[in-house]
Design a protein around this motif. Structure first.
Motif, PDB file in Angstrom:
ATOM      1  N   HIS A 216      -1.692   9.422  14.802  1.00 47.10           N
ATOM      2  CA  HIS A 216      -0.815  10.568  15.048  1.00 47.10           C
ATOM      3  C   HIS A 216      -0.212  11.113  13.756  1.00 47.10           C
ATOM      4  CE1 HIS A 216      -1.141  10.247  19.361  1.00 47.10           C
ATOM      5  NE2 HIS A 216      -0.751   8.977  19.347  1.00 47.10           N
ATOM      6  N   PHE A 217      -0.261  10.320  12.693  1.00 49.07           N
ATOM      7  CA  PHE A 217       0.295  10.767  11.427  1.00 49.07           C
ATOM      8  C   PHE A 217      -0.779  11.471  10.603  1.00 49.07           C
ATOM      9  CE2 PHE A 217       2.927   7.196  12.740  1.00 49.07           C
ATOM     10  CZ  PHE A 217       4.209   7.697  12.529  1.00 49.07           C
ATOM     11  N   GLU A 218      -0.351  12.184   9.596  1.00 47.08           N
ATOM     12  CA  GLU A 218      -1.285  12.865   8.713  1.00 47.08           C
ATOM     13  C   GLU A 218      -2.111  11.835   7.949  1.00 47.08           C
ATOM     14  OE1 GLU A 218      -1.351  16.129   5.045  1.00 47.08           O
ATOM     15  OE2 GLU A 218       0.531  15.577   6.028  1.00 47.08           O
ATOM     16  N   ARG A 219      -3.411  12.009   7.958  1.00 49.65           N
ATOM     17  CA  ARG A 219      -4.307  11.050   7.340  1.00 49.65           C
ATOM     18  C   ARG A 219      -4.238  11.149   5.813  1.00 49.65           C
ATOM     19  NH1 ARG A 219     -10.348  10.747   9.599  1.00 49.65           N
ATOM     20  NH2 ARG A 219      -9.050  10.652  11.468  1.00 49.65           N
ATOM     21  N   PRO A 220      -4.232   9.999   5.109  1.00 49.08           N
ATOM     22  CA  PRO A 220      -4.250  10.037   3.639  1.00 49.08           C
ATOM     23  C   PRO A 220      -5.485  10.772   3.134  1.00 49.08           C
ATOM     24  CG  PRO A 220      -3.760   7.830   4.432  1.00 49.08           C
ATOM     25  CD  PRO A 220      -4.158   8.632   5.626  1.00 49.08           C
ATOM     26  N   GLY A 221      -5.390  11.293   1.915  1.00 47.25           N
ATOM     27  CA  GLY A 221      -6.486  12.038   1.346  1.00 47.25           C
ATOM     28  C   GLY A 221      -7.693  11.170   1.031  1.00 47.25           C
ATOM     29  N   PHE A 222      -8.784  11.830   0.686  1.00 52.03           N
ATOM     30  CA  PHE A 222     -10.051  11.143   0.429  1.00 52.03           C
ATOM     31  C   PHE A 222      -9.921  10.088  -0.659  1.00 52.03           C
ATOM     32  CE2 PHE A 222     -13.926  10.966  -2.176  1.00 52.03           C
ATOM     33  CZ  PHE A 222     -14.833  10.494  -1.235  1.00 52.03           C
ATOM     34  N   TRP A 223      -9.256  10.423  -1.759  1.00 50.25           N
ATOM     35  CA  TRP A 223      -9.195   9.483  -2.882  1.00 50.25           C
ATOM     36  C   TRP A 223      -8.296   8.292  -2.577  1.00 50.25           C
ATOM     37  CZ3 TRP A 223     -13.015   9.728  -5.902  1.00 50.25           C
ATOM     38  CH2 TRP A 223     -13.621  10.955  -6.186  1.00 50.25           C
ATOM     39  N   LEU A 224      -7.216   8.525  -1.869  1.00 49.47           N
ATOM     40  CA  LEU A 224      -6.356   7.397  -1.490  1.00 49.47           C
ATOM     41  C   LEU A 224      -7.090   6.489  -0.508  1.00 49.47           C
ATOM     42  CD1 LEU A 224      -3.733   5.857  -1.536  1.00 49.47           C
ATOM     43  CD2 LEU A 224      -2.792   7.457   0.167  1.00 49.47           C
ATOM     44  N   MET A 225      -7.794   7.078   0.449  1.00 45.17           N
ATOM     45  CA  MET A 225      -8.571   6.269   1.384  1.00 45.17           C
ATOM     46  C   MET A 225      -9.665   5.490   0.650  1.00 45.17           C
ATOM     47  SD  MET A 225      -7.389   6.331   4.418  1.00 45.17           S
ATOM     48  CE  MET A 225      -8.768   5.476   5.175  1.00 45.17           C
ATOM     49  N   SER A 226     -10.275   6.122  -0.349  1.00 44.85           N
ATOM     50  CA  SER A 226     -11.310   5.442  -1.138  1.00 44.85           C
ATOM     51  C   SER A 226     -10.715   4.239  -1.857  1.00 44.85           C
ATOM     52  CB  SER A 226     -11.925   6.409  -2.157  1.00 44.85           C
ATOM     53  OG  SER A 226     -12.555   7.491  -1.506  1.00 44.85           O
ATOM     54  N   LEU A 227      -9.521   4.424  -2.433  1.00 46.36           N
ATOM     55  CA  LEU A 227      -8.855   3.318  -3.125  1.00 46.36           C
ATOM     56  C   LEU A 227      -8.544   2.182  -2.157  1.00 46.36           C
ATOM     57  CD1 LEU A 227      -7.500   2.107  -5.631  1.00 46.36           C
ATOM     58  CD2 LEU A 227      -5.417   3.373  -5.013  1.00 46.36           C
ATOM     59  N   LEU A 228      -8.031   2.516  -0.985  1.00 49.37           N
ATOM     60  CA  LEU A 228      -7.719   1.493   0.020  1.00 49.37           C
ATOM     61  C   LEU A 228      -8.985   0.758   0.451  1.00 49.37           C
ATOM     62  CD1 LEU A 228      -5.141   3.413   2.250  1.00 49.37           C
ATOM     63  CD2 LEU A 228      -4.673   1.514   0.682  1.00 49.37           C
ATOM     64  N   GLU A 229     -10.077   1.478   0.582  1.00 50.02           N
ATOM     65  CA  GLU A 229     -11.341   0.854   0.988  1.00 50.02           C
ATOM     66  C   GLU A 229     -11.842  -0.112  -0.081  1.00 50.02           C
ATOM     67  OE1 GLU A 229     -12.861   4.633   3.724  1.00 50.02           O
ATOM     68  OE2 GLU A 229     -13.891   4.132   1.864  1.00 50.02           O
ATOM     69  N   VAL A 230     -11.745   0.289  -1.361  1.00 52.44           N
ATOM     70  CA  VAL A 230     -12.173  -0.597  -2.453  1.00 52.44           C
ATOM     71  C   VAL A 230     -11.299  -1.847  -2.497  1.00 52.44           C
ATOM     72  CG1 VAL A 230     -12.325  -0.822  -4.962  1.00 52.44           C
ATOM     73  CG2 VAL A 230     -13.178   1.246  -3.846  1.00 52.44           C
ATOM     74  N   ILE A 231      -9.996  -1.680  -2.330  1.00 52.60           N
ATOM     75  CA  ILE A 231      -9.082  -2.827  -2.321  1.00 52.60           C
ATOM     76  C   ILE A 231      -9.416  -3.758  -1.156  1.00 52.60           C
ATOM     77  CG2 ILE A 231      -6.680  -3.519  -1.967  1.00 52.60           C
ATOM     78  CD1 ILE A 231      -5.859  -0.956  -3.463  1.00 52.60           C
ATOM     79  N   ALA A 232      -9.728  -3.169  -0.004  1.00 48.95           N
ATOM     80  CA  ALA A 232     -10.066  -3.986   1.169  1.00 48.95           C
ATOM     81  C   ALA A 232     -11.322  -4.810   0.925  1.00 48.95           C
ATOM     82  CB  ALA A 232     -10.259  -3.081   2.388  1.00 48.95           C
ATOM     83  N   VAL A 233     -12.351  -4.207   0.335  1.00 51.52           N
ATOM     84  CA  VAL A 233     -13.580  -4.936   0.035  1.00 51.52           C
ATOM     85  C   VAL A 233     -13.317  -6.038  -0.983  1.00 51.52           C
ATOM     86  CG1 VAL A 233     -15.860  -4.753  -1.031  1.00 51.52           C
ATOM     87  CG2 VAL A 233     -15.135  -3.050   0.636  1.00 51.52           C
ATOM     88  N   ALA A 234     -12.528  -5.731  -2.023  1.00 55.38           N
ATOM     89  CA  ALA A 234     -12.209  -6.730  -3.047  1.00 55.38           C
ATOM     90  C   ALA A 234     -11.444  -7.901  -2.434  1.00 55.38           C
ATOM     91  CB  ALA A 234     -11.397  -6.088  -4.171  1.00 55.38           C
ATOM     92  N   ALA A 235     -10.492  -7.593  -1.550  1.00 55.65           N
ATOM     93  CA  ALA A 235      -9.723  -8.649  -0.887  1.00 55.65           C
ATOM     94  C   ALA A 235     -10.628  -9.518  -0.021  1.00 55.65           C
ATOM     95  CB  ALA A 235      -8.613  -8.029  -0.044  1.00 55.65           C
ATOM     96  N   ALA A 236     -11.576  -8.878   0.666  1.00 54.05           N
ATOM     97  CA  ALA A 236     -12.510  -9.632   1.510  1.00 54.05           C
ATOM     98  C   ALA A 236     -13.384 -10.555   0.673  1.00 54.05           C
ATOM     99  CB  ALA A 236     -13.375  -8.671   2.320  1.00 54.05           C
ATOM    100  N   LEU A 237     -13.892 -10.047  -0.447  1.00 51.97           N
ATOM    101  CA  LEU A 237     -14.740 -10.870  -1.315  1.00 51.97           C
ATOM    102  C   LEU A 237     -13.966 -12.058  -1.863  1.00 51.97           C
ATOM    103  CD1 LEU A 237     -16.673  -8.090  -3.290  1.00 51.97           C
ATOM    104  CD2 LEU A 237     -17.595  -9.622  -1.539  1.00 51.97           C
ATOM    105  N   LEU A 238     -12.746 -11.810  -2.330  1.00 54.49           N
ATOM    106  CA  LEU A 238     -11.918 -12.898  -2.852  1.00 54.49           C
ATOM    107  C   LEU A 238     -11.621 -13.921  -1.769  1.00 54.49           C
ATOM    108  CD1 LEU A 238     -10.260 -14.063  -5.195  1.00 54.49           C
ATOM    109  CD2 LEU A 238      -8.336 -12.636  -4.433  1.00 54.49           C
ATOM    110  N   PHE A 239     -11.329 -13.431  -0.579  1.00 51.32           N
ATOM    111  CA  PHE A 239     -11.030 -14.331   0.540  1.00 51.32           C
ATOM    112  C   PHE A 239     -12.240 -15.190   0.900  1.00 51.32           C
ATOM    113  CE2 PHE A 239     -11.437 -14.880   5.191  1.00 51.32           C
ATOM    114  CZ  PHE A 239     -10.358 -15.734   5.405  1.00 51.32           C
ATOM    115  N   VAL A 240     -13.409 -14.573   0.950  1.00 48.37           N
ATOM    116  CA  VAL A 240     -14.615 -15.287   1.376  1.00 48.37           C
ATOM    117  C   VAL A 240     -14.939 -16.435   0.430  1.00 48.37           C
ATOM    118  CG1 VAL A 240     -17.119 -15.090   1.678  1.00 48.37           C
ATOM    119  CG2 VAL A 240     -15.610 -13.369   2.652  1.00 48.37           C
TER     120      VAL A 240
END
Length: 378
Positions: A216-240
């Motif tokens: 329902h909130f305004e979606r973050p922009g493309f570059w912010l979403m890209s940054l969040l996605e990269v951080i999420a992948v990095a966190a997953a790799l470190l966790f694994v």
């Protein structure tokens, strides 16, 4: 997410993680399968549970007219046909192992004993093998331990849909907390597999409720979403690749957070994951997951037979685990790639002729009126 309601990047993740589980079970000396990532890839089963909860909450959680009959038929014909097909394959393979055993071939255990004992067939056919302390969850097609948990968790989820929406989320949360707590302190009543499945699945349901609120909130922009996605992948790799005591507890919120980020399909990584090959792996993910153990069984058996014929140990036992080893690092990596390719090719066959056949039959049955009775002609 598309207008049709599919989460494309999450589908691709399912496929990639299914292939990672193949790498986890495939042991080829000196190949990419021995990288830390693949040696810890079993944790991705937790992702499958969380994603299933998320997707089912999306499909059914807000349905005003939930039909349990249709749900039961749909979910049963989604999971059971391929599961039963692969169970039959394993019984045939065990029969072949019995014949080879009678001809003097040596194995780690006698055919039709231990986790391949005939007593394990019925619990597997009913998908009960992971729910009791009297059955072996890794019997016959061992990856199906999670399908056993997932199927009956679906039914628990369906029963909970009768609870008013406001209370439903609290019940989901209570189940997650209780299951995680019992995992931590230990218990004699529930199997650890059941607790893991319940905790992770209903975490996915809760993540979907959060997704709805954020939508329902305004979606973050493309570059912010890209940054969040990269951080999420990095966190997953470190966790694994990390080893720590509370890993099973951390998997639930971590994978839930990753699913929440990628559910919006808003960044550069998500766009990459919508590519043709990633989409194919996502489509084949269930077949990849359920067929790979049988293919590995056949490949290892072939190496053991060649070992017997040529007298060179190309299938050594190392610390109780059967490895494949041609003696060349390059050849070993090629062998590993060929096995993975073989899994994908076989999965294309089972997807088309087993999975889709079962799903089409399920749709036909689900759409048939429940009170329809045959007309008697006079």
């Amino acid at each position: 997410m598309s207008a049709q309601g599919r989460f494309h990047s999450l589908d691709s993740f399912r496929g990639l993680f299914a292939l990672s589980v193949v790498g986890y079970h495939l042991r080829v000396s000196g190949s990419f399968t021995e990288l830390a990532f693949f040696r810890h890839a079993e944790v991705f089963v937790a992702f499958f549970f969380v994603l299933s909860g998320f997707v089912l909450a999306h499909a059914y959680g807000n349905s005003a007219q939930f039909n349990f009959r249709r749900f039961f038929i749909s979910r049963t014909f989604r999971l059971l046909p391929l599961h039963l097909f692969m169970l039959a394959v394993f019984i045939v393979l065990e029969g072949g192992r019995y014949i080879a055993f009678q001809q003097g071939m040596e194995f780690n255990n006698a055919p039709f004993t231990e986790r391949y004992a005939p007593a394990e067939i019925l619990p597997n056919a009913l998908l009960l093998q992971s729910w009791t302390h009297w059955t072996n969850p890794l019997s016959f097609n061992y990856p199906s331990w999670s399908i056993s948990i997932e199927y009956y968790t679906y039914m628990i989820f369906a029963l909970l849909l009768s609870i008013a929406a406001g209370l439903r989320q609290w019940v989901w949360a209570a189940l997650v907390v209780a299951a995680l707590g019992l995992m931590h302190v230990g218990n004699g009543l529930f199997t650890i597999e059941a607790l893991r499945g319940l905790a992770y699945f209903f975490t996915g349901c809760l993540i979907y409720t959060l997704y709805l609120k954020l939508a329902h909130f305004e979606r973050p922009g493309f570059w912010l979403m890209s940054l969040l996605e990269v951080i999420a992948v990095a966190a997953a790799l470190l966790f694994v690749v990390s080893d720590f005591e509370a890993k099973a507890l951390v998997a639930s919120p971590l994978f839930g957070s990753i699913i929440l980020i990628y559910a919006f399909d808003g960044g550069a990584v998500a766009r990459v994951l919508t590519g043709r090959w990633f989409a194919l792996f996502g489509k084949l993910s269930y077949s990849i997951y359920l067929t790979h153990a049988a293919i590995l069984f056949c490949v290892v058996s072939a190496f053991m037979l060649i070992k017997k014929l040529i007298g060179i140990d190309i299938a050594p036992m190392i610390d109780g685990t059967r490895y494949l080893d041609t003696g060349s690092a390059l050849a070993n990596n090629l062998v590993a790639l060929l096995v993975v390719a073989m899994v994908v090719l076989v999965s294309m066959f089972t997807y088309r002729y087993v999975e889709m056949t079962g799903q089409n039959l399920g749709r036909a049955l689900a759409n048939r009126p429940a009170n329809k009775s045959p007309v008697l002609e006079s």
